[in-house]
Scaffold this active site. Structure first.
Site, PDB file in Angstrom:
ATOM      1  N   HIS A  51      20.972  57.663  44.970  1.00 34.58           N
ATOM      2  CA  HIS A  51      21.279  56.899  43.756  1.00 34.58           C
ATOM      3  C   HIS A  51      22.555  57.464  43.158  1.00 34.58           C
ATOM      4  CE1 HIS A  51      20.887  54.895  39.893  1.00 34.58           C
ATOM      5  NE2 HIS A  51      19.852  54.198  40.368  1.00 34.58           N
ATOM      6  N   HIS A  98      59.554  16.385  52.613  1.00 38.02           N
ATOM      7  CA  HIS A  98      59.001  16.367  53.973  1.00 38.02           C
ATOM      8  C   HIS A  98      59.827  17.259  54.906  1.00 38.02           C
ATOM      9  CE1 HIS A  98      56.837  12.758  52.547  1.00 38.02           C
ATOM     10  NE2 HIS A  98      58.022  12.422  52.031  1.00 38.02           N
ATOM     11  N   SER A 126      64.751  43.774  64.091  1.00 37.05           N
ATOM     12  CA  SER A 126      64.005  43.607  65.333  1.00 37.05           C
ATOM     13  C   SER A 126      64.263  44.807  66.232  1.00 37.05           C
ATOM     14  CB  SER A 126      64.429  42.312  66.051  1.00 37.05           C
ATOM     15  OG  SER A 126      63.918  42.269  67.368  1.00 37.05           O
ATOM     16  N   SER A 171      26.248  44.397  45.010  1.00 38.57           N
ATOM     17  CA  SER A 171      26.882  45.704  44.831  1.00 38.57           C
ATOM     18  C   SER A 171      27.939  46.009  45.883  1.00 38.57           C
ATOM     19  CB  SER A 171      25.814  46.805  44.834  1.00 38.57           C
ATOM     20  OG  SER A 171      26.409  48.075  44.707  1.00 38.57           O
ATOM     21  N   ARG A 198      32.212  46.164  45.484  1.00 34.54           N
ATOM     22  CA  ARG A 198      32.968  47.400  45.697  1.00 34.54           C
ATOM     23  C   ARG A 198      34.194  47.145  46.574  1.00 34.54           C
ATOM     24  NH1 ARG A 198      29.744  52.481  45.190  1.00 34.54           N
ATOM     25  NH2 ARG A 198      27.646  51.915  44.472  1.00 34.54           N
TER      26      ARG A 198
END
Length: 482
Positions: free
Chosen positions: A83, A156, A286, A331, A335
């Site tokens: 816990h 377009h 590159s 939970s 997280r």
């Protein structure tokens, strides 16, 4: 074991700011829990609980910032008790022995976990708002600088009427302003869960104060005030409603869509060689093609924006499956998804701030592309000029239609330049307007009110929207770490 031997999220280890990473760090989380326990004890003492001594309060205050050793100790304790909150209660009690018996008095785990999460949501929005304000400011300066520069418009992704470089930027700014509105609105709506007990009934606190309902309400309000919030949600289950996460992460997801659209436009402009993101003198585009200038910043924005927009579904799905007063299947995913959403949005905005601080415009390329299409767009103006010289509109239309198709064939089939104007200058029929052709082909006459729209939008709409945030605007350029 070396830190290089286990996975770490690139969100925090590679991209995100120190400020946002620190906000979602274990130290901030557990220190905030301690601040909440201190606040609860302080409020309970002020409302008359004699079991909470001044010494207890002083020790809690002295150890509100958790140490590395205490985080490790709590982790070891959690292996035993399974816990997390009770592990930290135990370790905090060792650091503050006078308070060991009253830490977490009357509270449930969600008093610290949920109230802390709401604090993090609020503070994380503040970080994003500052970044977003500065992106809008930089882009607005760019828009004003290039408000008069004609550029070929696209619909377009096909050549359309002209606009200006600055006017195009206003389309990005407008969406960013909506994101600023949405994130600010969500931030201002965040309240605390407050002091509500295990199922939201405040039963444990009613017992603490011997059935005094007024004292319980005062406790809830005092905790809210001590933590600097304007209020608490009037009713909760064990947790605050997970719809709050939807309300906060939704605007971040929408920001992701805005960022993706803007970065995509810039990637296309880079291919057209009209506008580019910053490119550093030592940057390699590159590993094989040394000449390349890849738009890696915009590509990063698009990549992370896809992740950000997808996180919205986590909040929707989680909120929809909460059973009654709460279930724990919210939970683990929270997280992951909530810090991820804010870290990702932070990275996107930091990258956009770097981009907008140094965008490069190539006027000659823009001009050449305009002139390759403008002759076709100018045909109506040429027809009107011929009519004013006494020509027949229908006859003129047929002449220019034939010449236009001939020029289009040169462009499309032969790969040549648009020679429509040369053909018009060689056609005796159009001699009455030969002297006016340069004026009729002036790009600035084809942009409509784009310059005026841009100037008014930036100086009125943007200025008004940024006025409440003017103290957040900074001048320095943001550099990318990697």
């Amino acid at each position: 074991m070396s830190s290089f031997d286990s996975y770490s999220s690139p969100l925090s280890s590679r991209y995100a700011s120190k400020e946002m990473s620190a906000l979602f760090s274990p130290r901030t989380r557990y220190s905030t829990w301690r601040k909440l326990w201190l606040t609860l004890a302080t409020a309970e003492q002020q409302l008359g609980l004699d079991t909470i001594t001044d010494e207890a309060i002083a020790q809690l205050k002295d150890h509100v910032e958790i140490t590395d050793d205490e985080i490790r100790a709590a982790s070891e304790q959690e292996k035993i008790v399974r816990h997390d909150v009770m592990s930290h209660v135990h370790v905090y009690g060792i650091a503050a022995p006078a308070a060991a018996g009253i830490i977490h008095l009357g509270a449930t785990s969600c008093f610290v976990t949920d109230n802390a999460d709401l604090i993090f949501l609020r503070d994380a929005c503040d970080i994003l708002i500052k970044r977003l304000v500065n992106v809008i400011q930089k882009l607005s300066e760019f828009a004003l600088q290039y408000k008069d520069m004609p550029v070929l418009g696209w619909t377009h992704f096909q050549p359309a009427q002209l606009t200006t470089v600055g006017k195009r930027a206003t389309l990005w700014i407008q969406e960013l302003l909506w994101d600023l509105r949405n994130i600010s609105r969500a931030r201002d709506d965040i309240l605390l869960r407050g002091v509500k007990g295990t199922t939201g009934t405040q039963a444990s606190f009613l017992t603490l104060f011997d059935g005094d309902h007024v004292k319980v309400e005062e406790l809830d309000q005092l905790v809210v005030e001590l933590l600097g919030f304007k209020g608490a949600y009037p009713v909760t289950g064990q947790t605050y409603s997970r719809k709050i996460d939807i309300d906060v992460i939704g605007p971040l997801s929408s920001l992701g869509a805005t960022a993706h659209k803007m970065a995509t436009d810039l990637r296309l402009l880079a291919n057209l060689k009209e506008v580019e993101e910053p490119f550093e003198s030592t940057q390699i585009g590159s590993s094989a093609m040394a000449y390349k200038r890849n738009p890696m910043r915009c590509e990063r924005v698009c990549s992370l924006a896809r992740h950000l927009t997808g996180l919205y579904q986590d909040t929707v799905q989680t909120a929809s499956v909460q059973w009654f007063e709460r279930t724990l299947d919210d939970s683990a995913i929270r997280r992951v998804s909530i810090p991820s959403a804010f870290l990702t949005a932070d990275i996107i905005l930091s990258t956009l701030l770097n981009i907008t601080s140094g965008m490069v415009v190539y006027p000659k390329v823009i001009e050449r592309r305009i002139m390759s299409e403008l002759p076709f767009m100018a045909t109506e103006n040429i027809i009107m000029a011929m009519v004013q010289k006494g020509g027949d509109r229908q006859i003129c239309h047929e002449h220019i239609r034939v010449l236009s198709h001939q020029a289009a064939k040169v462009v499309k089939e032969e790969g040549g330049d648009n020679d429509l104007i040369s053909r018009i200058k060689s056609e005796p029929y159009f001699e009455p307007v030969w002297a006016e052709l340069d004026k009729l082909l002036d790009p600035s006459t084809f942009v409509g009110r784009a310059p005026q729209q841009t100037e008014k939008f930036v100086n009125v709409t943007v200025a008004s929207a940024l006025e409440p945030y003017k103290n957040l605007i900074v001048s320095e350029k943001v550099e990318l770490s990697v």
